[in-house]
Design a protein around this motif. Structure first.
Motif, PDB file in Angstrom:
ATOM      1  N   MET A 199       0.902  -1.429  -0.048  1.00 59.47           N
ATOM      2  CA  MET A 199      -0.051  -0.075  -0.193  1.00 59.47           C
ATOM      3  C   MET A 199       0.961   1.314   0.006  1.00 59.47           C
ATOM      4  O   MET A 199       0.698   2.333  -0.837  1.00 59.47           O
ATOM      5  CB  MET A 199      -0.890  -0.023   1.231  1.00 59.47           C
ATOM      6  CG  MET A 199      -2.016   1.035   1.402  1.00 59.47           C
ATOM      7  SD  MET A 199      -3.218   0.901   0.149  1.00 59.47           S
ATOM      8  CE  MET A 199      -4.308   2.286   0.507  1.00 59.47           C
ATOM      9  N   GLU A 200       1.907   1.210   0.771  1.00 59.43           N
ATOM     10  CA  GLU A 200       2.712   2.433   0.781  1.00 59.43           C
ATOM     11  C   GLU A 200       3.406   2.640  -0.791  1.00 59.43           C
ATOM     12  O   GLU A 200       3.400   4.017  -0.898  1.00 59.43           O
ATOM     13  CB  GLU A 200       3.852   2.268   1.738  1.00 59.43           C
ATOM     14  CG  GLU A 200       4.478   3.395   2.129  1.00 59.43           C
ATOM     15  CD  GLU A 200       5.590   3.401   3.416  1.00 59.43           C
ATOM     16  OE1 GLU A 200       6.577   4.154   3.225  1.00 59.43           O
ATOM     17  OE2 GLU A 200       5.365   2.619   4.089  1.00 59.43           O
ATOM     18  N   ASP A 201       3.797   1.605  -1.286  1.00 59.32           N
ATOM     19  CA  ASP A 201       4.428   1.751  -2.384  1.00 59.32           C
ATOM     20  C   ASP A 201       3.342   2.286  -3.654  1.00 59.32           C
ATOM     21  O   ASP A 201       3.834   3.460  -4.438  1.00 59.32           O
ATOM     22  CB  ASP A 201       4.842   0.353  -3.140  1.00 59.32           C
ATOM     23  CG  ASP A 201       6.424   0.128  -2.468  1.00 59.32           C
ATOM     24  OD1 ASP A 201       6.742   0.502  -1.745  1.00 59.32           O
ATOM     25  OD2 ASP A 201       6.341  -1.232  -2.345  1.00 59.32           O
ATOM     26  N   GLU A 202       2.109   2.037  -3.406  1.00 53.23           N
ATOM     27  CA  GLU A 202       1.129   2.662  -4.262  1.00 53.23           C
ATOM     28  C   GLU A 202       0.935   4.110  -3.934  1.00 53.23           C
ATOM     29  O   GLU A 202       0.832   4.924  -4.952  1.00 53.23           O
ATOM     30  CB  GLU A 202      -0.042   1.896  -4.085  1.00 53.23           C
ATOM     31  CG  GLU A 202      -0.268   0.420  -4.490  1.00 53.23           C
ATOM     32  CD  GLU A 202      -1.396  -0.315  -4.051  1.00 53.23           C
ATOM     33  OE1 GLU A 202      -2.337   0.403  -3.831  1.00 53.23           O
ATOM     34  OE2 GLU A 202      -1.546  -1.458  -4.443  1.00 53.23           O
ATOM     35  N   ASN A 203       0.927   4.652  -2.607  1.00 53.21           N
ATOM     36  CA  ASN A 203       0.928   5.898  -2.222  1.00 53.21           C
ATOM     37  C   ASN A 203       2.107   6.789  -2.712  1.00 53.21           C
ATOM     38  O   ASN A 203       1.866   7.960  -3.603  1.00 53.21           O
ATOM     39  CB  ASN A 203       0.732   5.997  -0.989  1.00 53.21           C
ATOM     40  CG  ASN A 203      -0.586   5.512  -0.217  1.00 53.21           C
ATOM     41  OD1 ASN A 203      -1.588   5.648  -1.007  1.00 53.21           O
ATOM     42  ND2 ASN A 203      -0.434   5.321   1.022  1.00 53.21           N
ATOM     43  N   ILE A 204       3.326   6.306  -2.757  1.00 47.63           N
ATOM     44  CA  ILE A 204       4.511   6.770  -3.382  1.00 47.63           C
ATOM     45  C   ILE A 204       4.263   7.174  -4.795  1.00 47.63           C
ATOM     46  O   ILE A 204       4.657   7.950  -5.252  1.00 47.63           O
ATOM     47  CB  ILE A 204       5.705   6.071  -2.943  1.00 47.63           C
ATOM     48  CG1 ILE A 204       5.832   6.151  -1.412  1.00 47.63           C
ATOM     49  CG2 ILE A 204       6.988   6.635  -3.678  1.00 47.63           C
ATOM     50  CD1 ILE A 204       7.063   5.347  -0.838  1.00 47.63           C
ATOM     51  N   ALA A 205       3.968   5.939  -5.684  1.00 49.51           N
ATOM     52  CA  ALA A 205       3.696   6.111  -7.090  1.00 49.51           C
ATOM     53  C   ALA A 205       2.573   7.103  -7.270  1.00 49.51           C
ATOM     54  O   ALA A 205       2.617   7.915  -8.413  1.00 49.51           O
ATOM     55  CB  ALA A 205       3.207   4.725  -7.592  1.00 49.51           C
ATOM     56  N   LEU A 206       1.298   7.108  -6.565  1.00 45.15           N
ATOM     57  CA  LEU A 206       0.416   7.899  -7.061  1.00 45.15           C
ATOM     58  C   LEU A 206       0.992   9.674  -6.725  1.00 45.15           C
ATOM     59  O   LEU A 206       0.792  10.352  -7.375  1.00 45.15           O
ATOM     60  CB  LEU A 206      -0.702   7.702  -6.063  1.00 45.15           C
ATOM     61  CG  LEU A 206      -1.895   8.641  -6.121  1.00 45.15           C
ATOM     62  CD1 LEU A 206      -2.419   8.678  -7.722  1.00 45.15           C
ATOM     63  CD2 LEU A 206      -2.954   8.238  -5.129  1.00 45.15           C
ATOM     64  N   ASN A 207       1.434   9.586  -5.594  1.00 50.90           N
ATOM     65  CA  ASN A 207       2.123  10.877  -5.139  1.00 50.90           C
ATOM     66  C   ASN A 207       3.182  11.367  -6.122  1.00 50.90           C
ATOM     67  O   ASN A 207       3.014  12.728  -6.720  1.00 50.90           O
ATOM     68  CB  ASN A 207       2.890  11.061  -3.862  1.00 50.90           C
ATOM     69  CG  ASN A 207       1.865  10.995  -2.655  1.00 50.90           C
ATOM     70  OD1 ASN A 207       0.611  11.135  -2.848  1.00 50.90           O
ATOM     71  ND2 ASN A 207       2.487  10.606  -1.554  1.00 50.90           N
ATOM     72  N   SER A 208       3.958  10.703  -6.868  1.00 54.90           N
ATOM     73  CA  SER A 208       4.946  10.988  -7.949  1.00 54.90           C
ATOM     74  C   SER A 208       4.073  11.138  -9.062  1.00 54.90           C
ATOM     75  O   SER A 208       4.355  12.424  -9.766  1.00 54.90           O
ATOM     76  CB  SER A 208       5.769   9.718  -8.167  1.00 54.90           C
ATOM     77  OG  SER A 208       6.592   9.410  -7.176  1.00 54.90           O
ATOM     78  N   VAL A 209       3.314  10.523  -9.467  1.00 61.58           N
ATOM     79  CA  VAL A 209       2.427  10.963 -10.743  1.00 61.58           C
ATOM     80  C   VAL A 209       1.669  12.414 -10.569  1.00 61.58           C
ATOM     81  O   VAL A 209       1.508  13.295 -11.327  1.00 61.58           O
ATOM     82  CB  VAL A 209       1.363   9.960 -10.948  1.00 61.58           C
ATOM     83  CG1 VAL A 209       0.281  10.307 -11.864  1.00 61.58           C
ATOM     84  CG2 VAL A 209       1.831   8.398 -11.172  1.00 61.58           C
ATOM     85  N   LEU A 210       1.085  12.488  -9.157  1.00 62.25           N
ATOM     86  CA  LEU A 210       0.395  13.790  -8.900  1.00 62.25           C
ATOM     87  C   LEU A 210       1.262  14.702  -8.766  1.00 62.25           C
ATOM     88  O   LEU A 210       0.851  16.188  -9.590  1.00 62.25           O
ATOM     89  CB  LEU A 210      -0.448  13.573  -7.705  1.00 62.25           C
ATOM     90  CG  LEU A 210      -1.605  12.745  -7.786  1.00 62.25           C
ATOM     91  CD1 LEU A 210      -2.210  12.840  -5.991  1.00 62.25           C
ATOM     92  CD2 LEU A 210      -2.631  13.208  -8.506  1.00 62.25           C
TER      93      LEU A 210
END
Length: 58
Positions: free
Chosen positions: A1-12
């Motif tokens: 889940m944390e990896d998904e949040n990091i990826a989403l934050n990078s895209v945003l």
């Protein structure tokens, strides 16, 4: 889940950067900066609360 949040934050972050440079009006750029600052400040308490010796803040 944390990896998904990091990826989403990078895209945003990349999308926010793209929008910022696409906007020509300085007043609108200031609004983008203020919005991003508000979002970061609202997330900061969550980051502090989630930090622990087992789960340090990044």
């Amino acid at each position: 889940m944390e990896d998904e949040n990091i990826a989403l934050n990078s895209v945003l972050g990349l999308e926010l950067n793209r929008v910022f440079f696409a906007v020509r009006d300085t007043a609108n750029k200031q609004k983008i900066i203020e919005f991003a600052r508000d979002v970061l400040q609202s997330e900061r308490p969550k980051l502090v609360d989630s930090a622990s010796p087992e789960n340090p803040a990044r």
